[in-house]
Design a protein around this motif. Sequence first.
Motif, PDB file in Angstrom:
ATOM      1  N   ARG A 200       0.809  -1.316  -0.146  1.00 26.68           N
ATOM      2  CA  ARG A 200       0.053   0.150   0.103  1.00 26.68           C
ATOM      3  C   ARG A 200       0.738   1.273  -0.111  1.00 26.68           C
ATOM      4  NH1 ARG A 200      -3.795  -2.936   4.677  1.00 26.68           N
ATOM      5  NH2 ARG A 200      -5.014  -4.130   3.240  1.00 26.68           N
ATOM      6  N   LEU A 201       1.856   1.198   0.575  1.00 24.42           N
ATOM      7  CA  LEU A 201       2.802   2.484   0.752  1.00 24.42           C
ATOM      8  C   LEU A 201       3.457   2.700  -0.628  1.00 24.42           C
ATOM      9  CD1 LEU A 201       4.404   4.580   2.467  1.00 24.42           C
ATOM     10  CD2 LEU A 201       6.238   2.898   2.932  1.00 24.42           C
ATOM     11  N   LYS A 202       4.012   1.860  -1.180  1.00 25.50           N
ATOM     12  CA  LYS A 202       4.416   1.705  -2.457  1.00 25.50           C
ATOM     13  C   LYS A 202       3.337   2.392  -3.723  1.00 25.50           C
ATOM     14  CE  LYS A 202       8.155  -1.722  -2.298  1.00 25.50           C
ATOM     15  NZ  LYS A 202       8.610  -3.075  -2.991  1.00 25.50           N
ATOM     16  N   VAL A 203       2.100   2.095  -3.418  1.00 21.06           N
ATOM     17  CA  VAL A 203       0.991   2.279  -4.618  1.00 21.06           C
ATOM     18  C   VAL A 203       0.482   3.825  -3.891  1.00 21.06           C
ATOM     19  CG1 VAL A 203      -1.524   2.320  -5.002  1.00 21.06           C
ATOM     20  CG2 VAL A 203       0.093  -0.013  -4.790  1.00 21.06           C
ATOM     21  N   TRP A 204       0.514   4.084  -2.776  1.00 17.72           N
ATOM     22  CA  TRP A 204       0.419   5.677  -2.459  1.00 17.72           C
ATOM     23  C   TRP A 204       1.527   6.503  -3.208  1.00 17.72           C
ATOM     24  CZ3 TRP A 204      -3.683   8.606  -0.920  1.00 17.72           C
ATOM     25  CH2 TRP A 204      -4.646   7.855  -0.292  1.00 17.72           C
ATOM     26  N   CYS A 205       2.684   5.995  -3.019  1.00 18.06           N
ATOM     27  CA  CYS A 205       3.765   6.872  -3.732  1.00 18.06           C
ATOM     28  C   CYS A 205       3.877   6.871  -5.037  1.00 18.06           C
ATOM     29  CB  CYS A 205       5.096   6.483  -2.753  1.00 18.06           C
ATOM     30  SG  CYS A 205       5.132   6.751  -1.026  1.00 18.06           S
ATOM     31  N   THR A 206       3.114   6.144  -5.686  1.00 16.70           N
ATOM     32  CA  THR A 206       3.532   6.096  -7.320  1.00 16.70           C
ATOM     33  C   THR A 206       2.259   6.087  -8.147  1.00 16.70           C
ATOM     34  OG1 THR A 206       3.590   3.642  -7.135  1.00 16.70           O
ATOM     35  CG2 THR A 206       5.566   4.779  -6.945  1.00 16.70           C
ATOM     36  N   ILE A 207       1.042   5.771  -7.545  1.00 15.22           N
ATOM     37  CA  ILE A 207      -0.045   5.670  -8.619  1.00 15.22           C
ATOM     38  C   ILE A 207      -0.914   6.792  -8.165  1.00 15.22           C
ATOM     39  CG2 ILE A 207      -2.085   4.425  -9.324  1.00 15.22           C
ATOM     40  CD1 ILE A 207       0.753   3.215  -9.982  1.00 15.22           C
ATOM     41  N   GLY A 278      15.183   1.694   0.020  1.00 14.67           N
ATOM     42  CA  GLY A 278      15.328   0.540  -1.058  1.00 14.67           C
ATOM     43  C   GLY A 278      14.039   0.140  -1.204  1.00 14.67           C
ATOM     44  N   LEU A 279      13.055   0.806  -1.828  1.00 15.16           N
ATOM     45  CA  LEU A 279      11.871   0.624  -2.081  1.00 15.16           C
ATOM     46  C   LEU A 279      11.543   0.260  -3.536  1.00 15.16           C
ATOM     47  CD1 LEU A 279      10.958   1.341   0.911  1.00 15.16           C
ATOM     48  CD2 LEU A 279       8.853   2.243  -0.012  1.00 15.16           C
ATOM     49  N   ASP A 280      12.631   0.983  -4.264  1.00 15.19           N
ATOM     50  CA  ASP A 280      12.626   0.689  -5.780  1.00 15.19           C
ATOM     51  C   ASP A 280      11.637   0.905  -6.513  1.00 15.19           C
ATOM     52  OD1 ASP A 280      14.199  -0.148  -8.023  1.00 15.19           O
ATOM     53  OD2 ASP A 280      13.312  -2.363  -7.997  1.00 15.19           O
ATOM     54  N   LEU A 281      10.988   2.218  -6.286  1.00 12.84           N
ATOM     55  CA  LEU A 281       9.967   2.856  -7.054  1.00 12.84           C
ATOM     56  C   LEU A 281      10.265   3.535  -8.085  1.00 12.84           C
ATOM     57  CD1 LEU A 281       8.147   4.437  -3.789  1.00 12.84           C
ATOM     58  CD2 LEU A 281       8.106   2.257  -4.735  1.00 12.84           C
ATOM     59  N   THR A 282       9.307   3.492  -9.064  1.00  9.58           N
ATOM     60  CA  THR A 282       9.464   3.896 -10.400  1.00  9.58           C
ATOM     61  C   THR A 282       8.149   5.109 -10.764  1.00  9.58           C
ATOM     62  OG1 THR A 282      10.291   1.836 -11.314  1.00  9.58           O
ATOM     63  CG2 THR A 282       9.205   3.431 -12.741  1.00  9.58           C
ATOM     64  N   GLU A 283       8.671   6.140 -11.016  1.00 13.81           N
ATOM     65  CA  GLU A 283       7.508   7.130 -11.645  1.00 13.81           C
ATOM     66  C   GLU A 283       6.623   6.585 -12.549  1.00 13.81           C
ATOM     67  OE1 GLU A 283       6.909  10.031 -10.504  1.00 13.81           O
ATOM     68  OE2 GLU A 283       8.770  11.024  -9.715  1.00 13.81           O
ATOM     69  N   MET A 284       5.323   6.765 -12.177  1.00 16.79           N
ATOM     70  CA  MET A 284       4.331   6.110 -13.066  1.00 16.79           C
ATOM     71  C   MET A 284       3.410   7.570 -13.650  1.00 16.79           C
ATOM     72  SD  MET A 284       4.364   2.848 -12.582  1.00 16.79           S
ATOM     73  CE  MET A 284       2.988   1.728 -12.388  1.00 16.79           C
ATOM     74  N   ASP A 285       3.314   7.416 -15.178  1.00 12.43           N
ATOM     75  CA  ASP A 285       2.658   8.510 -15.658  1.00 12.43           C
ATOM     76  C   ASP A 285       1.275   8.359 -15.673  1.00 12.43           C
ATOM     77  OD1 ASP A 285       2.409   6.806 -17.547  1.00 12.43           O
ATOM     78  OD2 ASP A 285       3.606   7.817 -19.205  1.00 12.43           O
ATOM     79  N   ALA A 286       0.164   8.794 -16.342  1.00 10.85           N
ATOM     80  CA  ALA A 286      -1.077   8.695 -16.145  1.00 10.85           C
ATOM     81  C   ALA A 286      -1.364   7.348 -16.941  1.00 10.85           C
ATOM     82  CB  ALA A 286      -1.835   9.902 -16.952  1.00 10.85           C
ATOM     83  N   GLU A 287      -0.855   7.352 -18.064  1.00 14.17           N
ATOM     84  CA  GLU A 287      -1.189   6.006 -18.674  1.00 14.17           C
ATOM     85  C   GLU A 287      -0.773   4.614 -17.911  1.00 14.17           C
ATOM     86  OE1 GLU A 287       0.088   3.776 -22.997  1.00 14.17           O
ATOM     87  OE2 GLU A 287       0.418   5.641 -22.752  1.00 14.17           O
ATOM     88  N   ALA A 288       0.446   4.778 -17.296  1.00 18.23           N
ATOM     89  CA  ALA A 288       0.961   3.729 -16.705  1.00 18.23           C
ATOM     90  C   ALA A 288       0.079   3.658 -15.318  1.00 18.23           C
ATOM     91  CB  ALA A 288       2.283   3.813 -16.248  1.00 18.23           C
ATOM     92  N   SER A 289      -0.474   4.527 -14.724  1.00 13.01           N
ATOM     93  CA  SER A 289      -1.255   4.431 -13.546  1.00 13.01           C
ATOM     94  C   SER A 289      -2.574   3.789 -13.689  1.00 13.01           C
ATOM     95  CB  SER A 289      -1.699   5.843 -13.031  1.00 13.01           C
ATOM     96  OG  SER A 289      -0.381   6.146 -12.201  1.00 13.01           O
ATOM     97  N   GLN A 290      -3.218   4.121 -15.110  1.00  9.67           N
ATOM     98  CA  GLN A 290      -4.423   3.492 -15.514  1.00  9.67           C
ATOM     99  C   GLN A 290      -4.286   1.933 -15.919  1.00  9.67           C
ATOM    100  OE1 GLN A 290      -5.509   6.107 -18.934  1.00  9.67           O
ATOM    101  NE2 GLN A 290      -7.027   6.929 -17.798  1.00  9.67           N
ATOM    102  N   ARG A 291      -3.171   1.643 -16.423  1.00  9.37           N
ATOM    103  CA  ARG A 291      -2.881   0.291 -16.789  1.00  9.37           C
ATOM    104  C   ARG A 291      -2.699  -0.605 -15.467  1.00  9.37           C
ATOM    105  NH1 ARG A 291       0.637   1.198 -20.154  1.00  9.37           N
ATOM    106  NH2 ARG A 291       2.471   1.142 -18.847  1.00  9.37           N
ATOM    107  N   PHE A 292      -1.886   0.175 -14.458  1.00 11.90           N
ATOM    108  CA  PHE A 292      -1.684  -0.506 -13.255  1.00 11.90           C
ATOM    109  C   PHE A 292      -3.227  -0.757 -12.489  1.00 11.90           C
ATOM    110  CE2 PHE A 292      -1.433  -0.320  -8.532  1.00 11.90           C
ATOM    111  CZ  PHE A 292      -0.508  -1.277  -8.168  1.00 11.90           C
ATOM    112  N   LYS A 293      -3.985   0.262 -12.382  1.00 12.13           N
ATOM    113  CA  LYS A 293      -5.099  -0.007 -11.575  1.00 12.13           C
ATOM    114  C   LYS A 293      -6.135  -1.065 -12.347  1.00 12.13           C
ATOM    115  CE  LYS A 293      -5.819   4.450 -11.232  1.00 12.13           C
ATOM    116  NZ  LYS A 293      -6.219   5.695 -10.884  1.00 12.13           N
ATOM    117  N   SER A 294      -6.084  -1.152 -13.769  1.00  9.74           N
ATOM    118  CA  SER A 294      -6.952  -1.916 -14.343  1.00  9.74           C
ATOM    119  C   SER A 294      -6.410  -3.569 -14.094  1.00  9.74           C
ATOM    120  CB  SER A 294      -6.687  -1.861 -15.827  1.00  9.74           C
ATOM    121  OG  SER A 294      -5.557  -2.221 -16.446  1.00  9.74           O
ATOM    122  N   THR A 295      -5.433  -3.858 -13.729  1.00  9.93           N
ATOM    123  CA  THR A 295      -4.970  -5.106 -13.239  1.00  9.93           C
ATOM    124  C   THR A 295      -4.538  -5.668 -11.950  1.00  9.93           C
ATOM    125  OG1 THR A 295      -2.622  -4.764 -13.864  1.00  9.93           O
ATOM    126  CG2 THR A 295      -3.825  -5.376 -15.855  1.00  9.93           C
TER     127      THR A 295
END
Length: 308
Positions: A200-207, A278-295
């Motif tokens: 959840r922490l990783k999702v809040w910080c990227t999506i 060491g969370l290894d997070l990646t910047e997620m743009d709008a398209e990547a966020s939508q794709r993440f939430k769909s799956t």
Amino acid sequence: MIDLARCDVVFLSFDEPNADAHFEDIRTAVPRVQRVHGVKGFDAAHRRVGAVATSEHVIVIDADNVLLDPDFLSSCFDVAPRDLGRVFSFSARNVINGLRYGNGGLKIWPRTTLLTLQTHENAANELGAIDFCWTVPYYQVTRPVTEADVVGSDYQAFRAGFREGVKLNLADGQTAYAAYPDLPRAEALTLHIGPSNMERLKVWCTIGADVERGDWAIFGARLGCVMTALEGFDIEKVSDYGWTDYFWKDRIAPKYADSNVRAAKSRDLLAQINGDLGLDLTEMDAEASQRFKSTFRSQRAYGAMRIN
């Protein structure tokens, strides 16, 4: 069985910009709903809910919530007799990042618990000052009954992210460095909060880049995480809306209103999170966020929570 049709329903609001609209929507669907508004302090506000209600169990809906299934409030909820004294915390679907967990979701409280609370500003101990779940017997229910709409203003979105960035660093009301002072911060955090909160922490910080004001929530989550995990932030402040309001007006809004300045600082925070935790997070743009939430299918907690 708890007959929800016989339970009082109370809409709890403080300063949420979308509170009035949400209340009218709920009142249309559930005419018996009552409202408690503007009571300062989480403990005092929930005690007021207990005072205005008369039923044995009370359904509490936070002001930033939209009902997904109004018919649920006229159904029956099957409960084991041993759990009747617990608070049933239902999942909320977050509009920013699609997470579904108890944060901000509808809750069914025993009225006696509401009337005898000692939490937050009225806490009997340090754990109770941070959140209800550390001292009140909670039962997590995975079913999402509401949607958490926390993007009514820049401040609301930032505050939602900041609070979760802080609270998702905690387990048993403690920070990782307090629980494991001899371990490196990255190792301590992974060991301390477990896979669900880490996810959840990783999702809040990227999506959330695909949602209006989602960048404010992401920025807030990253800042809350850095301040808590790395800078010794006084975690009790996260439950003090007076302090949060001051923090926003004095430190955040004047400095980061410009989206380019905010984005640059957000990237710096992400680099700090990755480098020091060491969370290894990646910047997620709008398209990547939508794709993440769909799956994405998040880990879900269910059942009685242990309390201290």
